[in-house]
Enzyme design. Structure first.
Site, PDB file in Angstrom:
ATOM      1  N   HIS A  97       1.480  11.362  -5.783  1.00 62.50           N
ATOM      2  CA  HIS A  97       1.320   9.904  -5.770  1.00 62.50           C
ATOM      3  C   HIS A  97       0.140   9.486  -4.894  1.00 62.50           C
ATOM      4  O   HIS A  97      -0.745   8.735  -5.333  1.00 62.50           O
ATOM      5  CB  HIS A  97       2.610   9.262  -5.254  1.00 62.50           C
ATOM      6  CG  HIS A  97       2.556   7.765  -5.193  1.00 62.50           C
ATOM      7  ND1 HIS A  97       3.019   6.963  -6.201  1.00 62.50           N
ATOM      8  CD2 HIS A  97       2.068   6.921  -4.233  1.00 62.50           C
ATOM      9  CE1 HIS A  97       2.824   5.692  -5.877  1.00 62.50           C
ATOM     10  NE2 HIS A  97       2.258   5.641  -4.680  1.00 62.50           N
ATOM     11  N   GLU A  98       0.123   9.979  -3.668  1.00 60.20           N
ATOM     12  CA  GLU A  98      -0.949   9.580  -2.742  1.00 60.20           C
ATOM     13  C   GLU A  98      -2.301  10.154  -3.149  1.00 60.20           C
ATOM     14  O   GLU A  98      -3.332   9.549  -2.900  1.00 60.20           O
ATOM     15  CB  GLU A  98      -0.590  10.007  -1.315  1.00 60.20           C
ATOM     16  CG  GLU A  98       0.667   9.355  -0.761  1.00 60.20           C
ATOM     17  CD  GLU A  98       0.631   7.842  -0.834  1.00 60.20           C
ATOM     18  OE1 GLU A  98      -0.464   7.256  -0.758  1.00 60.20           O
ATOM     19  OE2 GLU A  98       1.708   7.231  -0.978  1.00 60.20           O
ATOM     20  N   HIS A 131      -4.070   7.680  -5.376  1.00 63.05           N
ATOM     21  CA  HIS A 131      -4.778   6.649  -4.607  1.00 63.05           C
ATOM     22  C   HIS A 131      -6.063   7.222  -4.004  1.00 63.05           C
ATOM     23  O   HIS A 131      -7.139   6.623  -4.101  1.00 63.05           O
ATOM     24  CB  HIS A 131      -3.890   6.132  -3.473  1.00 63.05           C
ATOM     25  CG  HIS A 131      -2.681   5.378  -3.925  1.00 63.05           C
ATOM     26  ND1 HIS A 131      -2.734   4.388  -4.885  1.00 63.05           N
ATOM     27  CD2 HIS A 131      -1.379   5.457  -3.539  1.00 63.05           C
ATOM     28  CE1 HIS A 131      -1.530   3.886  -5.065  1.00 63.05           C
ATOM     29  NE2 HIS A 131      -0.683   4.529  -4.273  1.00 63.05           N
TER      30      HIS A 131
END
Length: 424
Positions: A21-22, A25
């Site tokens: 997920h990170e 980003h």
């Protein structure tokens, strides 16, 4: 050894889900030219940290998520102001380090009082050195040094807010997007390992509780249930459960098959404190045979699993909204507990569970709750409509309040989970 393996697999699964997920980003922020100051897994005190290029990669104590901290998203903690005395270190006539403390111990530096400083646009700092004003160009990757910690400056074009609406939206949406992609891949892997389900064929005995009628009657895990009181049960597990429930303290005649042997067993369901109806102390498993899935079938079935799981997640959200209860919420403790139970069933089941959690993480982060990605996307959307951004201070306050509320809720849910474990 088995317990250590389960703990390792559980921790590894959460680490992968949050990291993916990170990383979404991080990757798209870097592609947009945004300076990513820190890539963190977890919150709270640092357990491990190392720096690569411009980003500090950190593993933190509390496993409640993670973040990719982009320059310009939050107010900078280290600043240089007019009237402040600093020391500059130059390399090739450009300032590469600006020291804010312990100035007397710095060697090969230029000391002076700041007259004017611009570390975002012009990248210049003007010092009063022995009564003479001098202007020094600042390198785009210069470091501010304070309390033995270096913080890289962020020119305007390296800050989150300087990028286009599309670039910022993609950097925010990329986190959930990576979870959706990971979920699809994990569903595909699970189908390859577990195969495609065929119509159920029979019911059988699952795990049993000590001191309960199932064990007392001599049943064993894996016994196939042929009939009860002369009635064929087929594959209707609910029908069988209802028959057991309505037979409290009444002997039941079961016919079971163990391997090639058929046996007749008498079992009497009895009451369990806090539960209604008769119980025998065993789970009833609907046996579903499988066949191997082709490479192409796995893609189709993965897509179907994504749709079905998404539908189930939103049904769960709806039920939670209509009838909120703390007991219906599960924090890290309960999630780790359930994950450990699933890990005991095998790697195929754990892979499917990881896919479900990854999909849930992606959907949850897109909800319009302050501090989550969905809320940030709403602010970006409002900016696109208005043609100008919302006051960053106001937006920051909204996200801060949302994060604080979510953190307090997480503490309450975790406390409730611990009490539930202690009380059994």
């Amino acid at each position: 050894m088995e317990m250590l393996q389960i703990i390792f697999l559980t921790v590894l699964m959460f680490f992968i889900l949050v990291t993916v997920h990170e990383w979404g980003h991080y990757y798209f922020a870097k592609r947009a030219g945004i300076l990513v100051r820190e890539f963190a897994i977890g919150f709270g005190p640092k357990l491990f940290s190392y720096k690569r290029n411009e980003t500090q990669f950190t593993l933190r104590l509390l496993p409640f998520g993670g973040y990719a901290r982009m320059a310009g998203e939050d107010p900078e903690l280290v600043e240089v102001q007019a009237g402040q005395t600093v020391a500059l270190r130059l390399t090739n006539d450009e300032v590469t380090k600006i020291y804010l403390d312990r100035l007397d111990s710095r060697k090969n530096v230029i000391r002076g009082e700041v007259v004017r400083v611009d570390l975002e646009n012009q990248l210049q700092i003007e010092l009063n050195v022995d009564g003479e004003a001098q202007v020094y160009p600042v390198h785009r990757q210069a470091m501010l040094v304070s309390k033995a910690k270096e913080t890289q400056i962020a020119p305007k074009d390296r800050q989150y807010g300087s990028k286009t609406v599309g670039q910022r939206a993609l950097a925010i949406f990329a986190g959930p997007l990576m979870n959706f992609i990971l979920a699809f891949i994990l569903f595909w892997v699970h189908i390859q390992m577990a195969g495609i389900a065929l119509p159920p064929t029979h019911l059988e005995i699952g795990e049993m509780s000590k001191g309960m009628p199932a064990i007392e009657a001599g049943l064993k895990t894996g016994d196939v249930i042929e009939s009860i009181n002369g009635v064929k049960v087929g594959t209707d597990a609910q029908k069988m459960i209802d028959m057991i429930s309505t037979s409290k303290d009444k002997p039941m005649q079961w016919q079971i098959r163990r391997g090639e042997e058929v046996r007749d067993v008498t079992i009497t369901p009895r009451e369990v404190a806090g539960q209604e109806g008769g119980k025998i102390g065993s789970t009833i498993i609907t046996y579903i045979p499988t066949r191997s899935a082709s490479f192409g079938e796995s893609f189709t079935e993965s897509g179907r699993a994504m749709v079905d799981t998404t539908d189930a997640i939103f049904v769960g959200f709806k039920k939670l909204i209509n009838k909120f209860s703390m007991n219906d919420l599960g924090g890290p403790v309960r999630t780790f507990e359930v994950t450990g139970q699933i890990a005991k069933q095998g790697i195929a089941q754990l892979t499917q569970w990881a896919a479900i959690l990854s999909l849930y993480l992606g959907i949850f982060n897109l909800l319009p709750i302050p501090a989550l990605d969905g809320s940030r996307l709403i602010f970006i959307g409002v900016e696109a409509v208005r043609g100008k951004p919302i006051d960053p201070n106001r937006e920051g306050m909204v996200h801060f309040i949302g994060f604080a509320a979510l953190f307090l809720l997480m503490i309450a849910v975790t406390y409730n989970d611990i009490l539930r474990l202690i009380s059994g």
